[in-house]
Design a protein around this motif. Sequence first.
Motif, mmCIF file in Angstrom:
data_model
loop_
_atom_site.group_PDB
_atom_site.id
_atom_site.type_symbol
_atom_site.label_atom_id
_atom_site.label_comp_id
_atom_site.label_asym_id
_atom_site.label_seq_id
_atom_site.Cartn_x
_atom_site.Cartn_y
_atom_site.Cartn_z
ATOM 1 N N PHE A 149 1.554 -1.166 -0.065
ATOM 2 C CA PHE A 149 -0.152 0.350 -0.150
ATOM 3 C C PHE A 149 0.961 1.264 -0.184
ATOM 4 N N ARG A 150 -0.002 2.315 -0.600
ATOM 5 C CA ARG A 150 1.201 3.344 -0.716
ATOM 6 C C ARG A 150 0.893 4.794 0.154
ATOM 7 N N HIS A 151 -0.460 4.831 1.146
ATOM 8 C CA HIS A 151 -1.074 5.351 2.054
ATOM 9 C C HIS A 151 -0.766 4.852 3.601
ATOM 10 N N LEU A 152 0.013 5.603 4.728
ATOM 11 C CA LEU A 152 -0.242 5.326 5.938
ATOM 12 C C LEU A 152 -0.591 6.471 6.404
ATOM 13 N N PRO A 153 -1.541 5.826 7.087
ATOM 14 C CA PRO A 153 -1.815 7.032 8.879
ATOM 15 C C PRO A 153 -1.362 7.013 9.750
ATOM 16 N N VAL A 154 -0.834 8.238 10.213
ATOM 17 C CA VAL A 154 -0.056 7.871 11.433
ATOM 18 C C VAL A 154 -1.450 8.770 12.202
ATOM 19 N N VAL A 155 -1.443 8.339 13.733
ATOM 20 C CA VAL A 155 -2.542 8.034 14.158
ATOM 21 C C VAL A 155 -1.785 8.047 15.935
ATOM 22 N N ASN A 156 -2.354 9.008 16.786
ATOM 23 C CA ASN A 156 -1.075 9.572 17.999
ATOM 24 C C ASN A 156 -1.910 8.562 19.232
ATOM 25 N N GLU A 157 -1.207 8.492 20.232
ATOM 26 C CA GLU A 157 -2.261 7.605 21.390
ATOM 27 C C GLU A 157 -3.201 7.275 21.421
ATOM 28 N N ASP A 158 -3.991 8.401 21.491
ATOM 29 C CA ASP A 158 -5.508 8.473 21.497
ATOM 30 C C ASP A 158 -6.136 7.163 19.900
ATOM 31 N N GLY A 159 -5.572 7.020 19.073
ATOM 32 C CA GLY A 159 -5.727 6.397 17.672
ATOM 33 C C GLY A 159 -6.443 7.462 17.004
ATOM 34 N N ARG A 160 -6.597 9.044 17.316
ATOM 35 C CA ARG A 160 -7.030 9.805 16.760
ATOM 36 C C ARG A 160 -6.254 10.074 14.681
ATOM 37 N N VAL A 161 -6.159 10.088 14.094
ATOM 38 C CA VAL A 161 -5.029 10.367 12.707
ATOM 39 C C VAL A 161 -4.773 11.792 13.079
ATOM 40 N N VAL A 162 -3.276 12.227 12.936
ATOM 41 C CA VAL A 162 -2.852 13.460 12.968
ATOM 42 C C VAL A 162 -2.293 13.967 11.548
ATOM 43 N N GLY A 163 -1.753 12.992 10.888
ATOM 44 C CA GLY A 163 -1.245 12.544 9.507
ATOM 45 C C GLY A 163 -0.959 12.118 8.657
ATOM 46 N N VAL A 164 -0.556 11.582 6.918
ATOM 47 C CA VAL A 164 -0.746 10.469 6.538
ATOM 48 C C VAL A 164 0.725 10.971 5.903
ATOM 49 N N VAL A 165 1.568 10.101 5.463
ATOM 50 C CA VAL A 165 2.695 10.264 4.635
ATOM 51 C C VAL A 165 2.426 9.022 3.298
ATOM 52 N N SER A 166 2.802 9.239 2.563
ATOM 53 C CA SER A 166 2.735 7.924 1.437
ATOM 54 C C SER A 166 4.171 7.986 1.050
ATOM 55 N N MET A 167 3.780 6.858 -0.230
ATOM 56 C CA MET A 167 5.176 6.684 -0.914
ATOM 57 C C MET A 167 6.150 7.224 -1.334
ATOM 58 N N ARG A 168 5.470 8.659 -1.661
ATOM 59 C CA ARG A 168 6.040 9.166 -2.088
ATOM 60 C C ARG A 168 7.020 9.761 -1.323
ATOM 61 N N ASP A 169 6.240 10.355 -0.942
ATOM 62 C CA ASP A 169 6.601 11.151 0.082
ATOM 63 C C ASP A 169 8.049 10.222 0.767
ATOM 64 N N LEU A 170 8.204 9.427 1.071
ATOM 65 C CA LEU A 170 9.450 8.552 1.440
ATOM 66 C C LEU A 170 10.018 8.823 0.847
ATOM 67 N N MET A 171 10.326 8.094 -0.300
ATOM 68 C CA MET A 171 11.185 8.414 -1.792
ATOM 69 C C MET A 171 11.477 9.934 -1.807
ATOM 70 N N ALA A 172 11.102 10.829 -2.284
ATOM 71 C CA ALA A 172 11.332 11.709 -2.344
ATOM 72 C C ALA A 172 12.187 12.539 -1.265
ATOM 73 N N TYR A 173 12.089 12.044 -0.303
ATOM 74 C CA TYR A 173 13.393 13.172 1.473
ATOM 75 C C TYR A 173 13.932 11.852 0.952
ATOM 76 N N THR A 174 14.182 10.256 0.917
ATOM 77 C CA THR A 174 15.236 9.891 0.852
ATOM 78 C C THR A 174 16.120 10.156 -0.207
ATOM 79 N N SER A 175 15.564 10.291 -1.188
ATOM 80 C CA SER A 175 16.346 10.912 -2.521
ATOM 81 C C SER A 175 16.869 12.166 -2.617
ATOM 82 N N LEU A 176 15.859 13.023 -1.866
ATOM 83 C CA LEU A 176 16.802 13.998 -1.625
ATOM 84 C C LEU A 176 18.080 13.812 -0.424
ATOM 85 N N ARG A 177 18.138 13.511 0.779
ATOM 86 C CA ARG A 177 19.194 12.809 1.691
ATOM 87 C C ARG A 177 20.497 12.515 0.836
ATOM 88 N N LEU A 178 19.913 11.396 0.207
ATOM 89 C CA LEU A 178 21.659 10.442 -1.115
ATOM 90 C C LEU A 178 21.778 11.405 -1.361
#
Length: 153
Positions: free
Chosen positions: A96-125
């Motif tokens: 899957f390509r989208h991962l909900p990010v939840v706080n300790e109460d289980g509430r959605v506080v963000g989302v990260v996509s595979m594109r976000d992770l790949m872009a960040y990693t690519s930039l760092r490398l």
Amino acid sequence: MQLTDVMSTQVVAVSPETPVGDAARQMIEHDTGAAMVLTAGDDLVGVITERDLLRCVSEGVDPGTPTGERMTRHVLTASPSTELAQAMALMVDGKFRHLPVVNEDGRVVGVVSMRDLMAYTSLRLRHGTLHEEDDLDPAEIIATIHRMRTGAA
């Protein structure tokens, strides 16, 4: 690095009763590939993704069909402190390509996509900003990208 460093906090949310056509419009308006499906109490009950909507089109589903009938129900989540490499591996292994990010109460506080992770990693490398204490291993990242692209184990 943790998800809190790269996740989007601009989360598109719809209810299970929202028609899939409306969910698709909201996703287009916000230029995102997924919307979180939340109850009136903000509980995460599913995710509707581009893939889900493509299935709707290919099956001739009425755009008025409730999102709750077409969403992905069994959704894995992560916490803001989840490491990037762990999140990427989870997404590749789960296909899957989208991962909900939840706080300790289980509430959605963000989302990260595979594109976000790949872009960040690519930039760092690319910019050589990896440090000795950095958790990004270039060989592991390349292997993960290979698994993502080929489905190889």
